[in-house]
Design a protein around this motif. Structure first.
Motif, PDB file in Angstrom:
ATOM      1  N   UNK A 109      26.976   4.018 -46.071  1.00 49.10           N
ATOM      2  CA  UNK A 109      26.214   2.830 -46.475  1.00 49.10           C
ATOM      3  C   UNK A 109      24.729   2.989 -46.210  1.00 49.10           C
ATOM      4  N   UNK A 110      24.388   3.657 -45.103  1.00 54.17           N
ATOM      5  CA  UNK A 110      22.971   3.783 -44.762  1.00 54.17           C
ATOM      6  C   UNK A 110      22.308   4.954 -45.474  1.00 54.17           C
ATOM      7  N   UNK A 111      23.029   5.619 -46.384  1.00 56.69           N
ATOM      8  CA  UNK A 111      22.435   6.694 -47.156  1.00 56.69           C
ATOM      9  C   UNK A 111      22.670   8.075 -46.603  1.00 56.69           C
ATOM     10  N   UNK A 112      23.329   8.186 -45.455  1.00 58.32           N
ATOM     11  CA  UNK A 112      23.635   9.504 -44.914  1.00 58.32           C
ATOM     12  C   UNK A 112      24.884  10.050 -45.582  1.00 58.32           C
ATOM     13  N   UNK A 113      25.011  11.375 -45.583  1.00 56.91           N
ATOM     14  CA  UNK A 113      26.185  12.032 -46.148  1.00 56.91           C
ATOM     15  C   UNK A 113      27.192  12.286 -45.024  1.00 56.91           C
ATOM     16  N   UNK A 114      28.443  11.955 -45.288  1.00 59.30           N
ATOM     17  CA  UNK A 114      29.497  12.173 -44.306  1.00 59.30           C
ATOM     18  C   UNK A 114      30.081  13.563 -44.453  1.00 59.30           C
ATOM     19  N   UNK A 115      30.169  14.287 -43.344  1.00 58.81           N
ATOM     20  CA  UNK A 115      30.777  15.611 -43.323  1.00 58.81           C
ATOM     21  C   UNK A 115      31.822  15.661 -42.220  1.00 58.81           C
ATOM     22  N   UNK A 116      32.902  16.380 -42.492  1.00 58.19           N
ATOM     23  CA  UNK A 116      33.898  16.673 -41.468  1.00 58.19           C
ATOM     24  C   UNK A 116      33.788  18.157 -41.118  1.00 58.19           C
ATOM     25  N   UNK A 117      33.604  18.417 -39.833  1.00 56.00           N
ATOM     26  CA  UNK A 117      33.487  19.778 -39.309  1.00 56.00           C
ATOM     27  C   UNK A 117      34.716  20.062 -38.471  1.00 56.00           C
ATOM     28  N   UNK A 118      35.406  21.141 -38.779  1.00 56.57           N
ATOM     29  CA  UNK A 118      36.617  21.517 -38.054  1.00 56.57           C
ATOM     30  C   UNK A 118      36.314  22.616 -37.043  1.00 56.57           C
ATOM     31  N   UNK A 119      36.875  22.487 -35.841  1.00 54.22           N
ATOM     32  CA  UNK A 119      36.848  23.554 -34.850  1.00 54.22           C
ATOM     33  C   UNK A 119      38.275  23.799 -34.403  1.00 54.22           C
ATOM     34  N   UNK A 120      38.519  24.976 -33.800  1.00 54.80           N
ATOM     35  CA  UNK A 120      39.889  25.352 -33.455  1.00 54.80           C
ATOM     36  C   UNK A 120      40.344  24.667 -32.174  1.00 54.80           C
ATOM     37  N   UNK A 121      39.513  24.739 -31.121  1.00 51.57           N
ATOM     38  CA  UNK A 121      39.930  24.194 -29.831  1.00 51.57           C
ATOM     39  C   UNK A 121      38.691  23.878 -28.999  1.00 51.57           C
ATOM     40  N   UNK A 122      38.899  23.435 -27.780  1.00 46.20           N
ATOM     41  CA  UNK A 122      37.788  23.093 -26.895  1.00 46.20           C
ATOM     42  C   UNK A 122      37.442  24.323 -26.045  1.00 46.20           C
ATOM     43  N   UNK A 123      36.530  25.133 -26.587  1.00 45.98           N
ATOM     44  CA  UNK A 123      36.094  26.338 -25.897  1.00 45.98           C
ATOM     45  C   UNK A 123      34.570  26.438 -25.968  1.00 45.98           C
ATOM     46  N   UNK A 124      33.985  27.248 -25.088  1.00 44.12           N
ATOM     47  CA  UNK A 124      32.548  27.224 -24.831  1.00 44.12           C
ATOM     48  C   UNK A 124      31.718  27.572 -26.055  1.00 44.12           C
ATOM     49  N   UNK A 171      33.335  28.020 -51.085  1.00 40.00           N
ATOM     50  CA  UNK A 171      32.150  28.114 -51.934  1.00 40.00           C
ATOM     51  C   UNK A 171      32.149  27.073 -53.055  1.00 40.00           C
ATOM     52  N   UNK A 172      33.311  26.617 -53.461  1.00 42.34           N
ATOM     53  CA  UNK A 172      33.349  25.590 -54.516  1.00 42.34           C
ATOM     54  C   UNK A 172      32.666  24.312 -54.029  1.00 42.34           C
ATOM     55  N   UNK A 173      32.852  23.974 -52.739  1.00 41.50           N
ATOM     56  CA  UNK A 173      32.141  22.826 -52.174  1.00 41.50           C
ATOM     57  C   UNK A 173      30.681  23.184 -51.901  1.00 41.50           C
ATOM     58  N   UNK A 174      30.452  24.356 -51.316  1.00 44.91           N
ATOM     59  CA  UNK A 174      29.102  24.733 -50.886  1.00 44.91           C
ATOM     60  C   UNK A 174      28.113  24.772 -52.042  1.00 44.91           C
ATOM     61  N   UNK A 175      28.543  25.274 -53.179  1.00 41.67           N
ATOM     62  CA  UNK A 175      27.634  25.368 -54.323  1.00 41.67           C
ATOM     63  C   UNK A 175      27.232  23.985 -54.834  1.00 41.67           C
ATOM     64  N   UNK A 176      28.121  23.005 -54.712  1.00 42.05           N
ATOM     65  CA  UNK A 176      27.824  21.648 -55.185  1.00 42.05           C
ATOM     66  C   UNK A 176      27.068  20.832 -54.145  1.00 42.05           C
ATOM     67  N   UNK A 177      27.100  21.271 -52.886  1.00 43.93           N
ATOM     68  CA  UNK A 177      26.501  20.497 -51.793  1.00 43.93           C
ATOM     69  C   UNK A 177      25.612  21.392 -50.930  1.00 43.93           C
ATOM     70  N   UNK A 178      24.774  22.162 -51.613  1.00 37.92           N
ATOM     71  CA  UNK A 178      23.905  23.121 -50.927  1.00 37.92           C
ATOM     72  C   UNK A 178      23.038  22.441 -49.872  1.00 37.92           C
ATOM     73  N   UNK A 179      22.446  21.292 -50.196  1.00 34.95           N
ATOM     74  CA  UNK A 179      21.530  20.626 -49.266  1.00 34.95           C
ATOM     75  C   UNK A 179      22.249  20.240 -47.972  1.00 34.95           C
TER      76      UNK A 179
END
Length: 316
Positions: free
Chosen positions: A18-33, A212-220
């Protein structure tokens, strides 16, 4: 697959908040340093500075992450590169776009009664998955004591925190554990059979991965996320007090062990300072994949499995 991910609370795709920011989901494997740059980028508002509203999901399973990338349920993963390499070499759309952990932070941790690598004969060794990460490193370790794969059992159980829990319960006999979990294991009387880097000095352990199918469309969005991750990496040395607090919270350990883990990470050069992908480390992963029969025996080419354009753009 997507239904399962939604059931886990991982909702789909990039959208405009709503505030104009883009929502991204970032995946990580586990809680490690080595995920500290991700957590710091979120904590210190670096993602928000790039107009990104980022949610970080811990999967404890690398294969699920790659499926989520393909289905656009997550857009960026900081995860192991093995399946990325296999997919790319088979004509798929997954690629590494930056580095993360370019060396191995693990120690061989075993039940107290196991005092040497040779003592792993007949034992069960816990690994992340059947195809990713430390799975491919176990034969390198056991070969040093003359053991063959038929001399022990390898069991896919999940990430390092899960392996530590199963070590304590006796469900596995050994696991490759990063610090600070290795410190906790030693303090609890478990055997430390040595650093994994002694057996495998070059290994691209984790990388920043995308479809890459996502990355090419959402380069910014991707370029902005890489810029934020670099600032998170720089903040480990630039704001050590915050780094220790965030690491202790996310690793669910005390600040003294978190500080020691950060210090050892720097001393051993685990995190690549400019987020570069290690050519030597990726070549070594490629060799392991050939040995496992997962890819054809052909010359290595980093450009076939990675795409440097986005990282280069983030530095301008």
């Amino acid at each position: 697959m997507l239904g399962l991910l939604v059931g886990l609370g991982i909702v789909a795709a990039t959208s405009v908040a709503a505030e104009g920011t883009k929502q991204l989901h970032v995946a990580i494997v586990s809680r490690t340093i080595f995920y500290l740059p991700v957590w710091l980028a979120a904590e210190k508002g670096y993602f928000k500075d790039e107009g990104l509203d980022v949610r970080i999901d811990v999967f404890d399973n690398a294969e699920k992450i790659n499926g989520a990338l393909r289905e656009n349920a997550v857009q960026i993963a900081v995860s192991t590169p093995e399946s990325i390499i296999v997919d790319a070499l088979k004509g798929g759309s997954l690629r590494m776009v930056a580095g993360n952990a370019g060396r191995l932070p693990h120690y061989v941790i075993a039940r107290p009664e196991i005092r040497s690598i040779a003592d792993l004969r007949g034992k069960t060794i816990g690994v992340l998955s059947n195809e990713e990460g430390t799975t491919h490193l176990v034969p390198e370790v056991t070969r040093s004591a003359g053991l063959r794969p038929s001399d022990y059992t390898v069991k896919a159980v999940g990430g390092a925190p899960t392996r530590w829990r199963l070590l304590r319960s006796g469900e596995i006999d050994a696991g490759l554990q990063p610090f600070p979990l290795s410190y906790e294991a030693e303090a609890a009387g478990f055997s430390n059979l040595g650093p994994l880097a002694n057996f495998v000095p070059d290994w691209q352990f984790t990388s920043v991965n995308v479809d890459l199918r996502w990355a090419e469309r959402h380069r910014a969005e991707l370029v902005g996320a890489l810029r934020a991750l670099q600032r998170g990496l720089d903040a480990i040395a630039g704001d050590p007090a915050s780094a220790v607090k965030v690491a202790a919270r996310e690793l669910q350990t005390d600040e003294k062990l978190a500080e020691r883990a950060i210090r050892d990470t720097a001393r051993l050069g685990i995190l690549t300072p400019k987020m570069e992908i290690s050519a030597a480390g990726t070549r070594r992963v490629h060799q392991a994949l050939i040995a496992a029969g997962l890819v054809r025996d052909e010359p290595f080419g980093l450009e076939r499995v990675s795409d440097a354009r986005f990282l280069q753009e983030s530095r301008r």
